[in-house]
Scaffold this active site. Structure first.
Site, PDB file in Angstrom:
ATOM      1  N   ASP A  54     -28.484  -8.940  -2.368  1.00  0.00           N
ATOM      2  CA  ASP A  54     -28.178  -9.726  -3.553  1.00  0.00           C
ATOM      3  C   ASP A  54     -27.240  -8.970  -4.494  1.00  0.00           C
ATOM      4  OD1 ASP A  54     -28.833 -12.024  -5.382  1.00  0.00           O
ATOM      5  OD2 ASP A  54     -29.618 -10.390  -6.616  1.00  0.00           O
ATOM      6  N   GLU A 100     -23.915 -10.661  -0.516  1.00  0.00           N
ATOM      7  CA  GLU A 100     -23.492 -11.638  -1.519  1.00  0.00           C
ATOM      8  C   GLU A 100     -22.521 -10.897  -2.435  1.00  0.00           C
ATOM      9  OE1 GLU A 100     -25.127 -14.430  -5.172  1.00  0.00           O
ATOM     10  OE2 GLU A 100     -25.912 -12.435  -4.823  1.00  0.00           O
TER      11      GLU A 100
END
Length: 744
Positions: free
Chosen positions: A423, A476
């Site tokens: 993330d 990401e």
């Protein structure tokens, strides 16, 4: 001579007054130097601290014989006595009378046991190179000297004292202070007969003597159900795995050449049980319902939003506190392992969102853990995330980097996770991420790159791929940072794949436009092909696109109700035939109407409506087509797997292109019509003569469309078009994606 020795021993106190007072105050920093058996003045002395005890006696373990009664030296519960034995150590127990009419109870003394951490573990922990630290730190049910109990170890190098506290000792940190291993900055203790399931935390005294808030275990394997936040004695997960066949083939199933279609899921809101207080599904129930659904829908992978334990439901797991504990919201670690096993039995891979970019500042968490900036960077310009009010890990500290690396390997090893989606990578890479001038400090070269985070990520990926062949990692990363998904040895960050955030942003912007205006925005669909092969991309329609006022995916589509669904199907058809692996957030596959709400279930009742059911059927058929058609996945990451037929028909808002596989004749023609106008007699140049079969039509009646199309087959004519010697003559349905494959 004997008389002299006896007189000297008798004159020596059982404990120094300063030490006794330090124990009572909870400020003693060397519990093993005062508790247990010790040679004092040529004899043995036993000491223990048992608040609330009426009396304590020393019992020889081998014979069960009471050797002596201990004297209460302080009303707080400090007991000591001389021992009528000359040699130490020897096995003994304490017979404690707690009063209240209950009979005295024999207990084991934690301070008669040796060290918990082995010398090699201490060395590797000190070096910040213990990739299996989860086998040593945390709470592990174990046996020492034939006595069952739990061994504890925690890293807190700057604390003066660390104690294990819980209901078993009335949360009194004076009862079970730990031994400090100064070589590695860890505290350790074996507590006899403490069983699996016991609640515990660590009580720490900071470097200035300050009492810190009680801390959950950074390497705890289970936690209380939020909002309670104690750790729970559990140990490493024990599960009998049955996924050997899957693990053997997963390297192929997760390669750049494989069809990868990911269903992103928030376990707490995919489906609930409204008739039982709207409760969550358990991991066991999810193993039945979710896995069966994903398999039926044809997705190759499930991606779970973070399952590491987290305190606040509204963070969706992206502010975790217990990195080594699957959230108890859905069940035990063993039940989570069973869920993963069920996925593998169904041929479904499991990806987990992993959050090394920041952590919350909850008092029981990692922030200011031992009274210092231990896990976080001390400089707030590097250690505090302004957007989320969270702390940022100190990637340059070897012990912290090792903690995170070991955590990633923990999920891959102990829960057979097939990959991690990391993330917020962009927030890690840039020192000036979301910061104004003066709020960040350049690196040693004067740039804005976070060199420590870069080294951390490269090492992470080397470990993931080196320690667990067949596993993968996905970034990401929302910027144009180069070579994110290139191997480290080629100068990249080493990820297997990267989310294509630019493609997502541009194409969704296009789809929001009224069809009459789309002619001015076609570049939003075509621009992505300029960089589509610079990385190994995943095309994501993630949870971030259906929250915070953005509405649902269906809600972004313009037009009347029929047109909105037609737009949705056309867009998904474009996505599934576009180069790149696929990811959609739950609910998009059946046209969830409202914005995602983490506090409730998806609106499954919508499937009673033919248009919603049609959308779901369309996604299922897309997955089937994608997985069975090599031209749509084999060369996803290679430029020679894609070729424009016509990217410039902006006036009619039509796109056409080829997808190609590795074998001759493995080719698919795709045409997208993004207006609500039927295009009669639309000619497309094709690379070969013969029969071209319709393999996809998003306007088919079975999906809720109008059934417009050319028919099941069309014959290529020797009419040059689009620079090709042959062409096909099509009727393009409105707001639709169609595809044709060459008959062998």
């Amino acid at each position: 001579m004997a008389e002299t020795r006896k007189r000297t021993t008798a004159q020596h106190p059982l404990v120094e007054s300063a030490e006794l007072q330090a124990v009572v105050r909870g400020s003693h920093e060397n519990p093993f130097g005062v508790f247990g058996l010790h040679e004092v003045g040529g004899g043995l002395v036993i000491r223990t601290f048992q608040p609330g005890a009426v009396s304590v006696e020393l019992v020889e373990a081998a014979s069960g014989k009471v050797l002596t009664a201990l004297e209460r030296l302080d009303e707080a519960g400090f007991f000591a006595a001389r021992v009528p034995r000359k040699k130490a150590p020897f096995a003994y127990r304490l017979l404690v009378d707690w009063g209240g009419g209950e009979p005295p109870r024999e207990i084991e003394d934690p301070y008669r046991f040796g060290t918990v951490l082995g010398e090699m573990d201490v060395y590797l922990l000190a070096e910040g190179r213990h990739l299996r630290l989860f086998e040593q730190l945390g709470a592990h049910p174990a046996e020492m000297d034939g006595v069952p109990g739990t061994r504890f170890a925690v890293w807190a190098p700057n604390a003066r004292r660390a104690s294990v506290v819980g209901p078993f000792n009335n949360w009194d940190g004076r009862r079970h202070p730990m031994r400090k291993r100064i070589e590695c900055g860890c505290f350790e203790l074996f507590i006899p007969h403490l069983q699996k399931g016991e609640l515990y935390k660590y009580e720490l005294v900071g470097p200035q003597g300050e009492m810190l808030p009680l801390k959950a275990d950074p390497v705890g394997f289970r936690a209380e159900h939020p909002p309670a936040n104690a750790s729970v004695v559990h140990g490493l997960v024990r599960h009998e795995w049955h996924d050997g066949d899957w693990l053997e083939r997963r390297a192929r199933a997760q390669s750049r050449e494989a069809p990868i279609s990911i269903y992103e899921v928030h376990l707490g809101s995919w489906m609930r049980v409204p008739e039982e207080g709207n409760r969550y599904l358990s991991y066991t129930e999810l193993a039945e319902r979710l896995v069966a659904y994903v398999k039926e829908m044809g997705f190759t992978h499930i991606e779970l939003m973070p399952v590491s334990e987290y305190p606040f439901d509204g963070s969706w797991g992206y502010q975790p506190v217990g990195l080594f504990a699957p959230t108890i919201r859905h069940g035990t670690p063993e039940e989570f392992a069973g869920f993963v096993d069920a996925c593998h039995a169904a041929g479904v891979g499991v990806l987990v969102d992993w959050v090394p970019g920041h952590f919350p500042t909850d008092a029981h968490g990692l922030a200011n853990f031992d009274g210092t900036a231990l896990y976080e960077h001390m400089d707030p310009r590097k250690g505090f995330h302004q957007d989320w009010n969270t702390a940022i890990y100190n990637y340059g500290r070897s012990e912290v980097a090792n903690f995170l690396h070991a955590n990633a390997l923990f999920w891959l090893e102990k829960f057979h996770i097939d990959g991690i989606r990391v993330d917020a990578v962009a927030s890690m890479l840039y020192l000036d991420y979301s910061r104004k001038a003066g709020e960040w400090e350049p690196n040693i070269h004067g740039g804005n790159e976070n060199l420590e985070a870069i080294a951390f990520l490269k090492r992470l990926n080397e470990l993931v791929y080196g320690e667990h062949p067949g596993a993968t990692s996905i970034a990401e990363e929302s910027t144009a940072w180069p070579a994110v998904s290139r191997p480290v040895y080629l100068g990249g960050l080493g990820f297997g794949f990267k989310w294509n955030m630019g493609w997502m942003h541009d194409t969704l912007h296009y789809m929001k436009e009224e069809p009459i205006h789309r002619r001015y925005h076609q570049h939003n669909l075509t621009f992505g092909l300029l960089y589509a092969f610079s990385e190994n991309f995943v095309l994501p329609i993630s949870h971030d696109e259906v929250v915070h006022g953005k509405g649902s995916l269906l809600g972004r589509m313009p037009g009347d109700r029929w047109q909105r669904f037609a737009n949705l199907r056309a867009y998904l058809g474009f996505m599934w035939t576009h180069p790149g692996k696929k990811l959609v957030f739950m609910g998009a596959e059946f046209g969830q109407e409202r914005e995602w709400n983490y506090e409730g279930s998806l609106d499954w009742h919508l499937l009673d409506d033919p248009l919603h059911k049609g959308a779901q059927l369309f996604v299922r058929d897309l997955n089937q087509l994608y997985r069975s058609t090599p031209a749509l996945f084999e060369l996803d990451c290679e430029p020679h797997g894609f070729e424009w037929i016509d990217a410039a028909d902006t006036e009619q808002s039509v796109l056409s292109y080829l997808r190609k596989g590795t074998e001759p004749g493995s080719v698919v023609v795709v045409v997208c019509n993004f207006t609500p106008v039927v295009r009669q007699g639309y000619r497309i140049g094709v690379p070969a003569p013969g029969q071209w079969a319709e393999v996809l039509n998003s306007d088919a009646e079975r999906y809720g469309g109008g059934g417009v199309g050319t028919g099941p087959e069309v014959t290529a004519e020797a009419i040059p078009w689009h620079g090709r010697p042959h062409s096909i003559h099509l009727t393009l349905p409105p707001l639709a994606t169609v595809a044709y494959a060459l008959r062998p």
